[in-house]
Write an enzyme that holds these catalytic residues in place. Structure first.
Site, PDB file in Angstrom:
ATOM      1  N   GLU A 127      -9.553  -4.201   5.638  1.00 19.53           N
ATOM      2  CA  GLU A 127      -9.288  -3.909   4.219  1.00 19.53           C
ATOM      3  C   GLU A 127      -8.186  -4.816   3.677  1.00 19.53           C
ATOM      4  O   GLU A 127      -8.238  -5.246   2.526  1.00 19.53           O
ATOM      5  CB  GLU A 127      -8.841  -2.444   4.070  1.00 19.53           C
ATOM      6  CG  GLU A 127      -9.961  -1.459   4.266  1.00 19.53           C
ATOM      7  CD  GLU A 127      -9.478  -0.097   4.741  1.00 19.53           C
ATOM      8  OE1 GLU A 127      -8.913  -0.018   5.854  1.00 19.53           O
ATOM      9  OE2 GLU A 127      -9.677   0.882   4.012  1.00 19.53           O
ATOM     10  N   ARG A 187      -9.479  16.900   7.653  1.00 12.76           N
ATOM     11  CA  ARG A 187     -10.175  17.341   6.432  1.00 12.76           C
ATOM     12  C   ARG A 187     -11.557  17.867   6.798  1.00 12.76           C
ATOM     13  O   ARG A 187     -12.212  17.364   7.711  1.00 12.76           O
ATOM     14  CB  ARG A 187     -10.358  16.178   5.453  1.00 12.76           C
ATOM     15  CG  ARG A 187      -9.071  15.667   4.879  1.00 12.76           C
ATOM     16  CD  ARG A 187      -9.371  14.641   3.776  1.00 12.76           C
ATOM     17  NE  ARG A 187      -8.276  13.715   3.649  1.00 12.76           N
ATOM     18  CZ  ARG A 187      -8.400  12.393   3.613  1.00 12.76           C
ATOM     19  NH1 ARG A 187      -9.595  11.827   3.663  1.00 12.76           N
ATOM     20  NH2 ARG A 187      -7.347  11.628   3.498  1.00 12.76           N
ATOM     21  N   ARG A 212      -2.875  -2.035  -3.118  1.00 12.58           N
ATOM     22  CA  ARG A 212      -3.996  -1.119  -2.911  1.00 12.58           C
ATOM     23  C   ARG A 212      -3.795   0.085  -3.828  1.00 12.58           C
ATOM     24  O   ARG A 212      -2.746   0.732  -3.785  1.00 12.58           O
ATOM     25  CB  ARG A 212      -4.034  -0.658  -1.457  1.00 12.58           C
ATOM     26  CG  ARG A 212      -5.126   0.349  -1.257  1.00 12.58           C
ATOM     27  CD  ARG A 212      -5.142   0.919   0.128  1.00 12.58           C
ATOM     28  NE  ARG A 212      -6.158   1.942   0.193  1.00 12.58           N
ATOM     29  CZ  ARG A 212      -6.025   3.072   0.867  1.00 12.58           C
ATOM     30  NH1 ARG A 212      -4.919   3.308   1.547  1.00 12.58           N
ATOM     31  NH2 ARG A 212      -6.982   3.938   0.876  1.00 12.58           N
ATOM     32  N   HIS A 242     -12.566   4.170   0.322  1.00 16.34           N
ATOM     33  CA  HIS A 242     -12.735   3.173   1.397  1.00 16.34           C
ATOM     34  C   HIS A 242     -13.555   1.971   0.923  1.00 16.34           C
ATOM     35  O   HIS A 242     -14.222   1.303   1.729  1.00 16.34           O
ATOM     36  CB  HIS A 242     -13.453   3.784   2.630  1.00 16.34           C
ATOM     37  CG  HIS A 242     -12.636   4.757   3.402  1.00 16.34           C
ATOM     38  ND1 HIS A 242     -13.177   5.878   3.974  1.00 16.34           N
ATOM     39  CD2 HIS A 242     -11.317   4.788   3.703  1.00 16.34           C
ATOM     40  CE1 HIS A 242     -12.231   6.568   4.603  1.00 16.34           C
ATOM     41  NE2 HIS A 242     -11.098   5.921   4.440  1.00 16.34           N
ATOM     42  N   ASN A 299       0.869  -1.178   0.000  1.00 15.95           N
ATOM     43  CA  ASN A 299       0.000   0.000   0.000  1.00 15.95           C
ATOM     44  C   ASN A 299       0.910   1.233   0.000  1.00 15.95           C
ATOM     45  O   ASN A 299       1.458   1.611   1.024  1.00 15.95           O
ATOM     46  CB  ASN A 299      -0.862  -0.068   1.275  1.00 15.95           C
ATOM     47  CG  ASN A 299      -1.774   1.124   1.406  1.00 15.95           C
ATOM     48  OD1 ASN A 299      -1.719   2.063   0.614  1.00 15.95           O
ATOM     49  ND2 ASN A 299      -2.618   1.094   2.430  1.00 15.95           N
TER      50      ASN A 299
END
Ligand code: ADP
Length: 402
Positions: free
Chosen positions: A386, A242, A92, A181, A11
Protein backbone atom coordinates in the site's frame (compact mmCIF):
# COMPACT_ATOMS: atom_id res chain seq x y z
CA UNK A 1 10.76 10.58 -15.97
CA UNK A 2 10.30 12.34 -12.61
CA UNK A 3 13.46 13.55 -10.86
CA UNK A 4 14.96 10.87 -8.65
CA UNK A 5 13.54 11.44 -5.17
CA UNK A 6 11.60 10.16 -2.25
CA UNK A 7 8.03 10.45 -1.04
CA UNK A 8 7.34 10.85 2.66
CA UNK A 9 4.23 8.84 3.53
CA UNK A 10 2.17 9.78 6.56
CA UNK A 11 -0.56 7.53 7.90
CA UNK A 12 -2.34 8.99 10.91
CA UNK A 13 -4.57 6.63 12.89
CA UNK A 14 -6.61 7.46 15.97
CA UNK A 15 -3.57 7.48 18.28
CA UNK A 16 -0.70 6.43 16.04
CA UNK A 17 1.30 7.90 13.19
CA UNK A 18 3.14 5.68 10.75
CA UNK A 19 5.69 7.24 8.42
CA UNK A 20 8.02 6.08 5.70
CA UNK A 21 10.23 7.57 3.01
CA UNK A 22 10.03 5.56 -0.19
CA UNK A 23 11.53 5.67 -3.64
CA UNK A 24 8.42 5.64 -5.85
CA UNK A 25 10.27 4.17 -8.80
CA UNK A 26 11.19 0.89 -7.10
CA UNK A 27 9.41 0.91 -3.72
CA UNK A 28 12.69 0.94 -1.79
CA UNK A 29 12.19 2.10 1.80
CA UNK A 30 14.75 4.63 3.07
CA UNK A 31 13.10 5.37 6.40
CA UNK A 32 10.22 3.84 8.30
CA UNK A 33 8.76 4.43 11.71
CA UNK A 34 5.79 4.74 13.94
CA UNK A 35 4.61 6.86 16.86
CA UNK A 36 2.25 4.88 19.10
CA UNK A 37 -0.12 5.60 21.98
CA UNK A 38 0.13 9.35 21.31
CA UNK A 39 -1.12 11.72 23.99
CA UNK A 40 -0.69 9.05 26.67
CA UNK A 41 1.98 8.35 29.28
CA UNK A 42 3.31 5.39 27.29
CA UNK A 43 3.73 7.19 23.95
CA UNK A 44 6.74 6.00 21.95
CA UNK A 45 8.45 6.74 18.67
CA UNK A 46 10.22 3.94 16.78
CA UNK A 47 12.10 4.31 13.53
CA UNK A 48 14.46 2.51 11.23
CA UNK A 49 16.94 4.51 9.20
CA UNK A 50 19.93 3.12 7.28
CA UNK A 51 19.43 -0.32 8.80
CA UNK A 52 19.44 0.95 12.40
CA UNK A 53 16.46 0.64 14.75
CA UNK A 54 15.74 3.35 17.31
CA UNK A 55 13.20 3.84 20.07
CA UNK A 56 12.30 6.99 21.98
CA UNK A 57 9.79 7.65 24.77
CA UNK A 58 7.54 10.57 23.92
CA UNK A 59 5.89 12.99 26.31
CA UNK A 60 2.11 12.73 26.91
CA UNK A 61 1.89 16.19 25.30
CA UNK A 62 3.23 14.94 21.98
CA UNK A 63 0.67 14.89 19.17
CA UNK A 64 0.71 14.53 15.37
CA UNK A 65 2.04 18.03 15.02
CA UNK A 66 4.97 17.65 17.40
CA UNK A 67 5.88 14.24 15.96
CA UNK A 68 5.92 15.67 12.44
CA UNK A 69 7.92 18.66 13.67
CA UNK A 70 10.34 16.15 15.22
CA UNK A 71 10.72 14.47 11.83
CA UNK A 72 11.53 17.82 10.26
CA UNK A 73 14.13 18.54 12.95
CA UNK A 74 15.80 15.20 12.28
CA UNK A 75 15.73 15.99 8.57
CA UNK A 76 17.59 19.21 9.39
CA UNK A 77 20.12 17.10 11.32
CA UNK A 78 20.94 13.39 11.03
CA UNK A 79 18.51 12.66 8.18
CA UNK A 80 19.51 15.69 6.09
CA UNK A 81 20.14 13.63 2.96
CA UNK A 82 16.51 12.56 3.10
CA UNK A 83 15.18 16.10 3.23
CA UNK A 84 16.93 17.18 0.05
CA UNK A 85 15.47 14.16 -1.76
CA UNK A 86 11.83 14.64 -0.78
CA UNK A 87 9.62 15.40 -3.75
CA UNK A 88 6.17 15.04 -2.18
CA UNK A 89 4.22 14.04 0.89
CA UNK A 90 1.61 11.28 0.50
CA UNK A 91 -1.16 11.05 3.09
CA UNK A 92 -3.24 7.94 3.62
CA UNK A 93 -6.84 9.03 4.19
CA UNK A 94 -9.36 6.36 5.11
CA UNK A 95 -12.60 7.86 3.83
CA UNK A 96 -13.09 9.90 0.70
CA UNK A 97 -16.84 9.30 0.53
CA UNK A 98 -18.17 9.83 -2.99
CA UNK A 99 -15.89 12.83 -3.52
CA UNK A 100 -12.77 10.97 -4.58
CA UNK A 101 -12.34 8.13 -7.07
CA UNK A 102 -8.62 8.89 -7.36
CA UNK A 103 -5.75 10.35 -5.37
CA UNK A 104 -5.56 14.16 -5.43
CA UNK A 105 -3.24 17.06 -4.74
CA UNK A 106 -4.36 18.65 -1.49
CA UNK A 107 -5.84 22.15 -1.63
CA UNK A 108 -8.51 23.97 0.38
CA UNK A 109 -11.36 22.34 -1.55
CA UNK A 110 -9.92 18.87 -0.93
CA UNK A 111 -9.53 19.63 2.79
CA UNK A 112 -13.18 20.68 2.94
CA UNK A 113 -14.27 17.48 1.22
CA UNK A 114 -12.17 15.30 3.57
CA UNK A 115 -13.68 17.19 6.50
CA UNK A 116 -17.17 16.48 5.19
CA UNK A 117 -16.38 12.73 5.33
CA UNK A 118 -15.51 12.84 9.05
CA UNK A 119 -19.03 11.72 9.89
CA UNK A 120 -18.41 8.53 7.89
CA UNK A 121 -15.03 7.80 9.54
CA UNK A 122 -15.10 9.57 12.89
CA UNK A 123 -11.98 7.86 14.24
CA UNK A 124 -9.82 8.12 11.16
CA UNK A 125 -10.56 11.18 9.04
CA UNK A 126 -10.07 13.77 11.82
CA UNK A 127 -6.66 12.18 12.52
CA UNK A 128 -5.71 12.32 8.84
CA UNK A 129 -6.75 15.99 8.73
CA UNK A 130 -4.58 16.80 11.72
CA UNK A 131 -1.65 15.05 10.06
CA UNK A 132 -2.22 16.95 6.82
CA UNK A 133 -2.45 20.31 8.60
CA UNK A 134 0.77 19.58 10.49
CA UNK A 135 2.55 18.48 7.31
CA UNK A 136 1.37 21.57 5.40
CA UNK A 137 3.02 23.71 8.08
CA UNK A 138 6.15 21.57 8.30
CA UNK A 139 6.73 21.10 4.55
CA UNK A 140 5.14 24.17 2.92
CA UNK A 141 7.36 23.85 -0.16
CA UNK A 142 6.29 20.29 -1.06
CA UNK A 143 3.20 19.10 -2.95
CA UNK A 144 0.94 17.07 -0.66
CA UNK A 145 -1.27 14.30 -1.96
CA UNK A 146 -4.22 12.48 -0.38
CA UNK A 147 -4.65 8.79 -1.20
CA UNK A 148 -7.98 7.35 -0.12
CA UNK A 149 -8.75 3.81 1.06
CA UNK A 150 -12.20 4.10 -0.46
CA UNK A 151 -11.22 5.58 -3.86
CA UNK A 152 -10.55 2.33 -5.71
CA UNK A 153 -14.05 1.06 -4.89
CA UNK A 154 -15.83 4.12 -6.28
CA UNK A 155 -16.29 2.20 -9.55
CA UNK A 156 -18.67 -0.26 -7.87
CA UNK A 157 -22.09 -0.36 -9.51
CA UNK A 158 -25.10 0.84 -7.51
CA UNK A 159 -26.52 -2.68 -7.14
CA UNK A 160 -23.31 -3.63 -5.32
CA UNK A 161 -22.93 -0.56 -3.13
CA UNK A 162 -26.52 0.05 -2.00
CA UNK A 163 -27.96 -1.37 1.20
CA UNK A 164 -31.57 -2.50 0.95
CA UNK A 165 -32.62 0.35 3.24
CA UNK A 166 -34.91 3.28 2.39
CA UNK A 167 -33.18 5.04 -0.52
CA UNK A 168 -33.57 8.31 1.33
CA UNK A 169 -30.76 7.29 3.70
CA UNK A 170 -28.42 7.11 0.73
CA UNK A 171 -29.75 10.28 -0.89
CA UNK A 172 -29.69 12.40 2.25
CA UNK A 173 -26.98 10.83 4.40
CA UNK A 174 -24.69 9.04 1.91
CA UNK A 175 -25.31 5.72 3.66
CA UNK A 176 -23.99 3.06 1.30
CA UNK A 177 -21.15 0.57 1.02
CA UNK A 178 -17.78 2.24 0.36
CA UNK A 179 -15.17 -0.48 0.93
CA UNK A 180 -11.64 -0.01 2.29
CA UNK A 181 -8.09 -1.33 1.66
CA UNK A 182 -8.37 0.26 -1.81
CA UNK A 183 -4.64 0.88 -2.24
CA UNK A 184 -3.90 -2.74 -1.39
CA UNK A 185 -6.53 -4.19 -3.73
CA UNK A 186 -5.36 -1.86 -6.50
CA UNK A 187 -1.75 -2.97 -6.03
CA UNK A 188 -2.86 -6.62 -6.14
CA UNK A 189 -4.77 -6.05 -9.38
CA UNK A 190 -1.79 -4.35 -11.01
CA UNK A 191 0.80 -6.82 -9.76
CA UNK A 192 -1.36 -9.83 -10.73
CA UNK A 193 -1.51 -8.48 -14.25
CA UNK A 194 2.29 -8.23 -14.33
CA UNK A 195 2.67 -11.78 -12.99
CA UNK A 196 0.14 -13.15 -15.48
CA UNK A 197 1.75 -11.19 -18.31
CA UNK A 198 -1.44 -9.44 -19.38
CA UNK A 199 -2.72 -5.86 -19.14
CA UNK A 200 -4.86 -5.33 -16.03
CA UNK A 201 -7.73 -4.27 -18.30
CA UNK A 202 -7.85 -7.87 -19.53
CA UNK A 203 -7.84 -9.78 -16.27
CA UNK A 204 -10.32 -10.43 -13.47
CA UNK A 205 -8.98 -10.94 -9.98
CA UNK A 206 -10.35 -11.83 -6.56
CA UNK A 207 -8.11 -10.10 -4.05
CA UNK A 208 -8.26 -11.34 -0.45
CA UNK A 209 -6.49 -8.90 1.87
CA UNK A 210 -6.24 -10.75 5.17
CA UNK A 211 -4.57 -8.79 7.96
CA UNK A 212 -5.91 -7.68 11.33
CA UNK A 213 -8.52 -5.97 9.22
CA UNK A 214 -9.63 -8.12 6.30
CA UNK A 215 -11.51 -7.47 3.09
CA UNK A 216 -11.97 -9.06 -0.28
CA UNK A 217 -12.55 -7.39 -3.64
CA UNK A 218 -13.81 -8.55 -7.01
CA UNK A 219 -11.75 -6.66 -9.60
CA UNK A 220 -12.84 -6.75 -13.22
CA UNK A 221 -10.47 -5.37 -15.83
CA UNK A 222 -8.75 -3.24 -13.19
CA UNK A 223 -11.98 -1.91 -11.63
CA UNK A 224 -13.43 -2.91 -8.26
CA UNK A 225 -16.94 -4.23 -8.87
CA UNK A 226 -17.63 -5.46 -5.35
CA UNK A 227 -15.92 -5.55 -1.98
CA UNK A 228 -16.74 -6.90 1.44
CA UNK A 229 -16.32 -3.84 3.69
CA UNK A 230 -19.23 -1.44 3.77
CA UNK A 231 -20.03 1.94 5.23
CA UNK A 232 -17.50 1.04 7.91
CA UNK A 233 -14.71 -1.55 8.12
CA UNK A 234 -16.96 -3.83 10.19
CA UNK A 235 -18.79 -5.50 7.33
CA UNK A 236 -17.66 -8.63 5.54
CA UNK A 237 -15.02 -11.14 6.55
CA UNK A 238 -14.18 -12.32 10.05
CA UNK A 239 -11.25 -10.19 11.26
CA UNK A 240 -8.79 -10.14 14.16
CA UNK A 241 -11.24 -8.60 16.62
CA UNK A 242 -14.06 -7.37 14.33
CA UNK A 243 -17.10 -9.52 13.73
CA UNK A 244 -17.68 -9.04 10.00
CA UNK A 245 -21.18 -9.82 8.66
CA UNK A 246 -23.95 -10.22 11.23
CA UNK A 247 -27.70 -10.42 11.34
CA UNK A 248 -28.57 -6.74 11.97
CA UNK A 249 -31.49 -7.95 14.08
CA UNK A 250 -28.90 -9.23 16.51
CA UNK A 251 -27.99 -5.64 17.37
CA UNK A 252 -31.62 -4.89 18.18
CA UNK A 253 -31.72 -7.99 20.33
CA UNK A 254 -28.56 -7.05 22.23
CA UNK A 255 -29.94 -3.55 22.79
CA UNK A 256 -33.46 -4.53 23.77
CA UNK A 257 -33.06 -7.85 25.54
CA UNK A 258 -29.59 -7.41 27.05
CA UNK A 259 -29.55 -3.61 27.40
CA UNK A 260 -26.30 -3.09 25.48
CA UNK A 261 -25.43 0.60 25.04
CA UNK A 262 -23.92 1.98 21.81
CA UNK A 263 -20.56 2.22 23.57
CA UNK A 264 -20.74 -1.42 24.61
CA UNK A 265 -21.83 -2.48 21.12
CA UNK A 266 -18.97 -0.55 19.55
CA UNK A 267 -16.53 -2.30 21.86
CA UNK A 268 -18.10 -5.72 21.27
CA UNK A 269 -18.22 -5.54 17.48
CA UNK A 270 -14.85 -3.86 16.87
CA UNK A 271 -12.64 -5.09 19.67
CA UNK A 272 -14.01 -8.25 21.25
CA UNK A 273 -15.23 -10.28 18.29
CA UNK A 274 -13.68 -12.00 15.27
CA UNK A 275 -10.81 -14.42 15.86
CA UNK A 276 -10.37 -13.08 19.39
CA UNK A 277 -14.00 -13.47 20.38
CA UNK A 278 -14.39 -16.95 18.95
CA UNK A 279 -11.10 -18.36 20.21
CA UNK A 280 -11.25 -16.67 23.62
CA UNK A 281 -7.50 -16.55 23.21
CA UNK A 282 -6.07 -14.10 20.68
CA UNK A 283 -6.75 -11.94 17.62
CA UNK A 284 -3.46 -13.06 16.13
CA UNK A 285 -3.58 -15.76 13.46
CA UNK A 286 -0.04 -16.97 14.05
CA UNK A 287 -0.68 -17.41 17.76
CA UNK A 288 -3.93 -19.24 17.03
CA UNK A 289 -2.21 -21.63 14.63
CA UNK A 290 0.33 -22.50 17.29
CA UNK A 291 -2.42 -22.99 19.88
CA UNK A 292 -4.41 -25.14 17.45
CA UNK A 293 -1.38 -27.37 16.93
CA UNK A 294 -1.28 -27.78 20.71
CA UNK A 295 -4.91 -28.84 20.78
CA UNK A 296 -6.70 -25.56 21.65
CA UNK A 297 -10.24 -26.12 20.39
CA UNK A 298 -11.23 -22.43 20.45
CA UNK A 299 -8.27 -21.54 18.24
CA UNK A 300 -9.28 -24.22 15.73
CA UNK A 301 -12.90 -23.08 15.74
CA UNK A 302 -11.95 -19.44 15.14
CA UNK A 303 -9.71 -20.35 12.19
CA UNK A 304 -12.38 -22.69 10.79
CA UNK A 305 -15.02 -19.93 10.87
CA UNK A 306 -12.54 -17.45 9.36
CA UNK A 307 -11.70 -19.74 6.43
CA UNK A 308 -15.25 -20.91 5.77
CA UNK A 309 -16.58 -17.37 5.62
CA UNK A 310 -13.71 -16.33 3.37
CA UNK A 311 -14.39 -19.24 1.01
CA UNK A 312 -18.06 -18.27 0.74
CA UNK A 313 -17.09 -14.73 -0.26
CA UNK A 314 -14.62 -16.01 -2.85
CA UNK A 315 -17.31 -18.23 -4.37
CA UNK A 316 -19.78 -15.34 -4.39
CA UNK A 317 -17.33 -13.02 -6.14
CA UNK A 318 -17.05 -15.31 -9.15
CA UNK A 319 -20.58 -14.03 -9.96
CA UNK A 320 -19.68 -10.44 -10.91
CA UNK A 321 -16.44 -11.56 -12.58
CA UNK A 322 -17.80 -14.48 -14.70
CA UNK A 323 -14.23 -15.58 -15.43
CA UNK A 324 -11.61 -15.40 -12.67
CA UNK A 325 -7.98 -15.16 -13.83
CA UNK A 326 -6.52 -15.29 -10.33
CA UNK A 327 -7.42 -15.62 -6.69
CA UNK A 328 -4.82 -13.69 -4.71
CA UNK A 329 -3.95 -13.94 -1.03
CA UNK A 330 -2.32 -10.94 0.62
CA UNK A 331 -2.00 -9.19 4.03
CA UNK A 332 -0.20 -10.78 7.01
CA UNK A 333 -2.48 -13.84 7.08
CA UNK A 334 -2.82 -14.20 3.31
CA UNK A 335 0.92 -13.89 2.78
CA UNK A 336 1.91 -16.31 5.52
CA UNK A 337 -0.77 -18.68 6.74
CA UNK A 338 -0.48 -21.94 4.82
CA UNK A 339 -3.28 -23.35 7.00
CA UNK A 340 -5.84 -20.65 6.13
CA UNK A 341 -4.94 -20.84 2.42
CA UNK A 342 -5.26 -24.62 2.44
CA UNK A 343 -8.50 -24.69 4.39
CA UNK A 344 -10.10 -21.95 2.28
CA UNK A 345 -9.20 -23.55 -1.03
CA UNK A 346 -10.40 -26.96 0.19
CA UNK A 347 -13.87 -25.41 0.44
CA UNK A 348 -13.50 -24.15 -3.12
CA UNK A 349 -12.64 -27.44 -4.83
CA UNK A 350 -16.01 -27.43 -6.63
CA UNK A 351 -14.79 -24.33 -8.50
CA UNK A 352 -11.63 -26.15 -9.55
CA UNK A 353 -9.19 -24.47 -7.14
CA UNK A 354 -6.39 -26.80 -6.04
CA UNK A 355 -3.33 -25.92 -4.00
CA UNK A 356 0.11 -27.29 -4.60
CA UNK A 357 1.12 -28.23 -1.08
CA UNK A 358 4.76 -27.70 -1.87
CA UNK A 359 4.21 -24.23 -3.33
CA UNK A 360 1.89 -23.31 -0.49
CA UNK A 361 4.60 -24.18 2.06
CA UNK A 362 7.37 -22.37 0.23
CA UNK A 363 5.49 -19.16 -0.67
CA UNK A 364 5.51 -17.21 2.60
CA UNK A 365 7.47 -14.56 4.49
CA UNK A 366 7.52 -12.01 1.69
CA UNK A 367 7.84 -14.47 -1.21
CA UNK A 368 5.54 -13.93 -4.16
CA UNK A 369 4.24 -16.57 -6.52
CA UNK A 370 1.75 -19.14 -7.70
CA UNK A 371 0.56 -21.70 -5.15
CA UNK A 372 -2.00 -23.58 -7.25
CA UNK A 373 -1.39 -26.89 -9.03
CA UNK A 374 -0.50 -26.72 -12.71
CA UNK A 375 -3.52 -26.39 -15.04
CA UNK A 376 -5.93 -25.48 -12.23
CA UNK A 377 -7.24 -21.92 -11.63
CA UNK A 378 -4.43 -19.57 -10.63
CA UNK A 379 -3.98 -18.93 -6.92
CA UNK A 380 -1.29 -16.36 -6.20
CA UNK A 381 0.36 -14.97 -3.10
CA UNK A 382 1.43 -11.34 -3.45
CA UNK A 383 2.88 -9.33 -0.56
CA UNK A 384 0.91 -6.11 -0.59
CA UNK A 385 2.53 -2.68 -0.94
CA UNK A 386 0.00 0.00 0.00
CA UNK A 387 2.86 2.34 0.85
CA UNK A 388 4.29 2.02 -2.65
CA UNK A 389 0.90 2.80 -4.22
CA UNK A 390 0.75 5.97 -2.11
CA UNK A 391 4.32 6.91 -3.07
CA UNK A 392 3.65 6.35 -6.78
CA UNK A 393 0.46 8.40 -6.78
CA UNK A 394 2.11 11.20 -4.82
CA UNK A 395 5.14 11.30 -7.13
CA UNK A 396 2.98 11.27 -10.23
CA UNK A 397 0.66 14.03 -9.07
CA UNK A 398 3.61 16.06 -7.78
CA UNK A 399 5.39 15.86 -11.12
CA UNK A 400 2.24 17.18 -12.81
CA UNK A 401 2.09 20.02 -10.27
CA UNK A 402 5.60 21.29 -10.99
P1 ADP B 1 -2.61 -5.11 9.75
O1 ADP B 1 -4.03 -5.19 9.28
O2 ADP B 1 -2.47 -4.65 11.16
O3 ADP B 1 -1.68 -4.41 8.77
P2 ADP B 1 -1.08 -7.48 8.97
O4 ADP B 1 -1.33 -7.40 7.51
O5 ADP B 1 0.29 -7.17 9.47
O6 ADP B 1 -2.15 -6.64 9.80
O7 ADP B 1 -1.48 -8.97 9.43
C1 ADP B 1 -1.45 -9.36 10.77
C2 ADP B 1 -1.91 -10.80 10.84
O8 ADP B 1 -1.03 -11.63 10.06
C3 ADP B 1 -1.91 -11.33 12.25
O9 ADP B 1 -3.08 -12.10 12.50
C4 ADP B 1 -0.69 -12.25 12.23
O10 ADP B 1 -0.77 -13.31 13.15
C5 ADP B 1 -0.76 -12.78 10.82
N1 ADP B 1 0.52 -13.41 10.47
C6 ADP B 1 1.72 -12.83 10.33
N2 ADP B 1 2.67 -13.78 10.12
C7 ADP B 1 2.05 -14.98 10.14
C8 ADP B 1 2.48 -16.33 10.00
N3 ADP B 1 3.75 -16.65 9.80
N4 ADP B 1 1.55 -17.30 10.06
C9 ADP B 1 0.25 -17.01 10.27
N5 ADP B 1 -0.21 -15.76 10.42
C10 ADP B 1 0.66 -14.75 10.36
Amino acid sequence: MPDPGLVLILNCGSSSLKFAALDPTNGEEHLSGQADALESSVATLKWRYRGENNLLQLSPNDDFRSVIEGLVERMDGPWSTLKTQLLAIGHRVVHGGEHFANSVLIDQQVLTAIRSCCELAPLHNPAALQGIQAALLAFPQLPQVAVFDTAFHQDMPDYAYLYALPYKLYREHHIRRYGMHGSSHRYIAERSAELLGKPSSEINVISAHLGNGASIAAIKGGHSVDTSMGLTPLEGLVMGSRCGDLDPGLLLHLGEALDYSFTKLEQLLNRESGLLGLSELSNDCRELEEAMENGHSGARLALEVFSYRLAKYIAAYTIPLHRVNALVFTGGIGENSTWVRQKTTNWLSALGYQLSQEQNESTRFGIEGRISKASTPEILVIPTREDWVIARDAAQLASGAR
